[in-house]
Design a protein around this motif. Structure first.
Motif, short mmCIF file in Angstrom:
data_model
loop_
_atom_site.label_atom_id
_atom_site.label_comp_id
_atom_site.label_asym_id
_atom_site.label_seq_id
_atom_site.Cartn_x
_atom_site.Cartn_y
_atom_site.Cartn_z
N HIS A 13 -6.49 -19.64 32.56
CA HIS A 13 -6.55 -20.47 33.77
C HIS A 13 -5.21 -21.17 34.04
O HIS A 13 -5.17 -22.36 34.34
CB HIS A 13 -7.68 -21.50 33.65
CG HIS A 13 -9.02 -20.88 33.40
ND1 HIS A 13 -9.67 -20.10 34.32
CD2 HIS A 13 -9.82 -20.91 32.28
CE1 HIS A 13 -10.83 -19.68 33.81
NE2 HIS A 13 -10.92 -20.14 32.58
N MET A 14 -4.13 -20.42 33.95
CA MET A 14 -2.81 -21.01 34.15
C MET A 14 -2.46 -21.09 35.63
O MET A 14 -2.68 -20.13 36.38
CB MET A 14 -1.73 -20.20 33.42
CG MET A 14 -0.35 -20.84 33.53
SD MET A 14 0.90 -19.96 32.55
CE MET A 14 1.06 -18.45 33.52
N SER A 15 -1.93 -22.23 36.02
CA SER A 15 -1.43 -22.43 37.37
C SER A 15 -0.03 -23.01 37.29
O SER A 15 0.27 -23.83 36.40
CB SER A 15 -2.33 -23.37 38.17
OG SER A 15 -3.61 -22.80 38.37
N LYS A 59 7.34 -24.82 32.88
CA LYS A 59 6.17 -25.48 32.32
C LYS A 59 4.97 -25.32 33.26
O LYS A 59 5.08 -25.63 34.45
CB LYS A 59 6.43 -26.97 32.10
CG LYS A 59 7.71 -27.28 31.33
CD LYS A 59 7.75 -26.61 29.98
CE LYS A 59 9.07 -26.90 29.26
NZ LYS A 59 9.22 -26.09 28.04
N PRO A 60 3.85 -24.83 32.75
CA PRO A 60 2.67 -24.67 33.61
C PRO A 60 2.18 -26.02 34.15
O PRO A 60 2.27 -27.04 33.47
CB PRO A 60 1.62 -24.06 32.67
CG PRO A 60 2.40 -23.49 31.54
CD PRO A 60 3.61 -24.35 31.38
N THR A 61 1.68 -25.98 35.37
CA THR A 61 1.07 -27.17 35.94
C THR A 61 -0.30 -27.42 35.32
O THR A 61 -0.71 -28.57 35.12
CB THR A 61 0.92 -26.99 37.47
OG1 THR A 61 2.18 -26.65 38.04
CG2 THR A 61 0.39 -28.26 38.11
N SER A 71 -0.13 -23.00 20.41
CA SER A 71 0.05 -23.33 21.81
C SER A 71 1.53 -23.24 22.18
O SER A 71 2.40 -23.71 21.44
CB SER A 71 -0.45 -24.75 22.09
OG SER A 71 -0.16 -25.11 23.43
N LEU A 72 1.82 -22.62 23.33
CA LEU A 72 3.19 -22.51 23.81
C LEU A 72 3.51 -23.53 24.89
O LEU A 72 4.67 -23.65 25.30
CB LEU A 72 3.45 -21.10 24.36
CG LEU A 72 3.22 -19.92 23.43
CD1 LEU A 72 3.64 -18.63 24.11
CD2 LEU A 72 3.96 -20.10 22.11
N VAL A 73 2.52 -24.25 25.34
CA VAL A 73 2.72 -25.22 26.41
C VAL A 73 3.64 -26.34 25.93
O VAL A 73 3.46 -26.90 24.85
CB VAL A 73 1.38 -25.79 26.90
CG1 VAL A 73 1.60 -26.85 27.97
CG2 VAL A 73 0.49 -24.68 27.43
#
Length: 262
Positions: A13-15, A59-61, A71-73
């Motif tokens: 669910h990446m945005s 960076k993902p929102t 985790s890569l975030v």
């Protein structure tokens, strides 16, 4: 393919929003150990942005990105590279004034094998490590057919050879996951055929997991076991090459348009 049910790469669910622009919206992708997965779609679909999010350049929102259970975030690109993710770029990013051999040697120095004091004192371990690094770099160059160009400045290589050099440099980082961003861009039919055989060979030789962005559909169909299709930042379809080729949504949004241009 690994029978483990946990994907090596798991994007959920990446945005990614740039102001009011939705570059990626609620995209979920999983890649299992040992898969060769394609990522296709029209220009502006969000494919390279997707790669940039995995490798820490964007960076993902919202959403989660996990690789090998980590985790890569919000991780920096260097940290992610050390986890075992390597990539090539849509626009070639070599060090043009450095030699071919030096370009491939660089990723092998990411984890120092000797202290700064050893380097300053010129201890034997330094020379031995440099020799081993050059030998390994030459092995990668040989596989990519570039060993005889090792002392040439990278920027003077023909375009196709620069593409292969970038792949050699990505392999030199010993990745668990290799991300290829349009490796056949600018190549003619004969060069594309050679690239297919080359990628198939290194995929098997190094027991890699690969995700590839590519506009040459024939290459994707010949190499990939599964394909994801992005369109306007959203996941349009996912399936086997046969399923993607016959999906009406994909034909309308992408494949049909490409056929009309041929």
């Amino acid at each position: 393919m690994d029978n483990n049910n946990t994907p090596l790469l798991d994007v959920r669910h990446m945005s990614i929003f740039f102001g009011g622009l939705h570059a990626i919206e609620d995209v979920s992708v999983h890649v299992n150990q040992g898969e060769f997965v394609g990522l296709i779609g029209p220009n502006g679909a969000g494919k390279t942005t997707f790669f940039n999010s995995i490798t820490g350049y964007i960076k993902p929102t919202a959403g989660e990105i996990e690789f090998d259970g980590k985790s890569l975030v919000r991780k920096q690109p260097a940290v992610i590279a050390n986890y075992g993710i390597s990539r090539t770029f849509q626009n070639i990013r070599l060090f043009p004034k450095m030699t071919v051999l030096e370009n491939v040697s660089i990723p092998m120095h990411s984890t120092p094998k000797y202290s700064i004091w050893s380097a300053m004192l010129g201890l034997p371990v330094v020379k031995q490590t440099q020799h081993e690094t050059e030998e390994r770099a030459l092995e990668y160059l040989s596989i990519l057919g570039l060993a005889d160009q090792k002392d040439r400045e990278a920027g003077t290589l023909p375009y196709g050879s620069q593409r292969r050099l970038e792949i050699a440099r990505a392999l030199a980082a010993s990745p668990k996951l290799l991300l290829l961003d349009e490796p056949a861009a600018g190549m003619n039919n004969d060069e594309c055929q050679e690239l297919v055989e080359l990628l198939r060979g290194i995929y098997k030789m190094f027991n890699l997991t690969v995700v590839m962005i590519e506009h040459h559909i024939d290459i994707v169909l010949r190499l990939c076991s599964r394909i994801y299709v992005l369109n306007l930042g959203q996941l349009l379809s996912e399936g086997t090459p046969k399923e993607i080729q016959t999906d009406p949504k994909v034909i309308k949004a992408y494949l049909g348009e490409r056929r009309r241009r041929v």
